[in-house]
Design a protein around this motif. Structure first.
Motif, short mmCIF file in Angstrom:
data_model
loop_
_atom_site.label_atom_id
_atom_site.label_comp_id
_atom_site.label_asym_id
_atom_site.label_seq_id
_atom_site.Cartn_x
_atom_site.Cartn_y
_atom_site.Cartn_z
N TYR A 120 0.82 -1.22 0.00
CA TYR A 120 0.00 0.00 0.00
C TYR A 120 0.85 1.27 0.00
O TYR A 120 0.32 2.37 -0.10
CB TYR A 120 -1.00 -0.04 1.16
CG TYR A 120 -1.98 -1.18 0.98
CD1 TYR A 120 -3.07 -1.04 0.12
CD2 TYR A 120 -1.80 -2.40 1.61
CE1 TYR A 120 -3.96 -2.08 -0.08
CE2 TYR A 120 -2.68 -3.45 1.41
CZ TYR A 120 -3.76 -3.30 0.56
OH TYR A 120 -4.64 -4.33 0.35
N GLU B 265 -2.78 2.02 -4.00
CA GLU B 265 -3.88 2.25 -3.06
C GLU B 265 -4.69 0.98 -2.83
O GLU B 265 -5.24 0.76 -1.75
CB GLU B 265 -4.78 3.34 -3.66
CG GLU B 265 -5.70 4.01 -2.69
CD GLU B 265 -6.53 5.07 -3.41
OE1 GLU B 265 -7.77 4.96 -3.33
OE2 GLU B 265 -5.96 5.95 -4.06
N SER B 266 -4.76 0.16 -3.86
CA SER B 266 -5.65 -1.00 -3.80
C SER B 266 -5.31 -1.96 -4.94
O SER B 266 -4.54 -1.61 -5.85
CB SER B 266 -7.11 -0.55 -3.96
OG SER B 266 -7.25 0.10 -5.23
#
Lengths: 201, 201
Positions: free
Chosen positions: B44, B48-49
Motif C-alpha cells: 500500500y 492504493e488497492s
C-alpha cells in the motif's frame, strides 16, 4: 412453496444469477446459500462443491439455450433467414436482460469460459461441449443454406460456423464492456458477411 | 537488482501475470506480493488497492500493445495486407505464450472486460478506452484500405472495425477454451470476409 422441496432448485437458480453477474471466483458458497435462503450446512447435501453446482448451472442453462437455438434455426425458410432469427433473438435476450436488471451480464457460458478455461478442467470440458454444439448447430444451418442458395457454398464449413459463434461472443463482450446493446444492431449484418458472398453492385 | 528500487515494477509484473492467468477475483494482494517478493505491508506504499494496481497493469499492457498495433498497421503496403499482418501477429502471440507456459491465457484486456465490466467502474472505463482505441486504429486502416482499393468502401466504417475487434476477441476466447490455437489459423480469412467483397468466381 415448501422450503425443503425446492432448496436444490433455489441453490441452482441463485448460483446461475450470481455466476452470470459476478463470475465464479467472486461468488462463494455462503453467498449462494444466502441468496437461495438455504442453510450453508445443507449445501453439501445437494452439491459436492461449488464446481459441481457450476456444472449443473451450465448444463441447465445450455439445455434451455439449445432448445431455443434449435427452435430459431428450424423451419421452412431459407437457412440464412433462420440464422438471422437466431442472431436477432440472442440480441433481444441481451436487451431484455439489460432492461430488467440495468446491467449487461453478457453470455454466461462465454463469461465462464474466459474465467475458468485454464483453471477448472471439469467446467472447461462442459463449456467446450456446449460451444461445440453451438458450432455444429450453425454448421448444419450453413450446410442447408448452401443447398437452398442462401449461404455461400464455400463458406458452409465448421470453421465458418465457429467464426459465427466467435463473432457473437466478441460482440456481446464489447456490448457488455460498453454497457450498451446498440452495437449489437450490427451483429446480423456482420455475421451475414461471414456466411454469404454479396452481389457486386 | 536492488529489492527496493524495483519492488513497484515487480508488483506490477506479478499482477499482470496472475491477472492474465487466473483473473481478478481469484488473485489477492497477498499472492501478488508473494510472487513479487515484496512484503505485504509495502504494497500500500505503492498502490492504493488491487483495483489501482489493475488499472496500472491495463495501462502498461495497452501502452505496449498499442505500439505493436501501430507498427503492424503502418507501412507502404495496401491496408488489408497491414491488417493481415496485425492479425497474424496477434495469433503468433497466443501461440508463443502457449509454447512458453503450456496454457492459452487469451487476451488480458478481454478477460478483464468479461470479469469486471459490471463490477469495477474505474477498470471498465480504462478497458473501454483501450478497446475504443483498437477499433479506431482498425477504422483508420479500413479507411486507408477503401482508398487503396484493398478494403470494400462500404465496409470501411467504425462498426466494421468493432466487428474485427469482436472477431479477434471471440476467436481467442474459443481458442482459450479449447486449449488449442489451431482454430486461429482461420482468423485472418474470417476477418478478411468482414472487410472485403470477394470477386465472384
Amino acid at each position: 412453496m415448501g422450503r425443503t422441496s425446492t432448496a436444490r432448485d433455489r441453490l441452482r437458480d441463485s448460483a446461475c444469477e450470481l455466476l452470470h453477474t459476478r463470475g465464479y471466483a467472486a461468488v462463494g458458497v455462503a453467498e449462494i446459500c444466502a441468496r437461495a435462503d438455504v442453510r450453508k450446512g445443507s449445501f453439501y447435501h445437494f452439491f459436492e462443491s461449488k464446481q459441481a453446482l457450476t456444472i449443473e448451472v451450465i448444463d441447465t442453462h445450455w439445455q434451455a439455450q439449445r432448445a431455443a437455438w434449435r427452435e430459431r434455426l428450424g423451419g421452412p425458410e431459407p437457412a440464412a433467414g433462420r440464422l438471422q432469427r437466431l442472431i436477432m433473438w440472442l440480441v433481444e435476450t441481451q436487451r431484455e436482460a439489460q432492461q430488467a436488471t440495468g446491467r449487461i451480464d453478457g453470455c454466461l457460458l462465454g463469461n465462464l469460459a474466459i474465467e475458468l478455461s485454464n483453471q477448472e478442467t471439469a467446467v472447461q470440458q462442459r463449456l467446450t461441449a456446449a460451444f461445440d454444439e453451438q458450432a455444429e448447430l450453425v454448421h448444419a444451418n450453413l450446410t442447408e443454406g448452401a443447398q437452398d442458395g442462401s449461404v455461400a457454398a464455400e463458406y458452409a464449413d465448421l470453421a465458418t460456423a465457429r467464426a459465427v459463434v466467435a463473432q457473437i461472443e466478441g460482440a456481446v463482450l464489447l456490448a457488455k464492456l460498453a454497457g450498451d446493446t446498440r452495437s449489437l444492431d450490427n451483429l446480423w449484418p456482420h455475421v451475414r458477411r461471414l456466411v454469404t458472398v454479396p452481389s457486386r453492385r
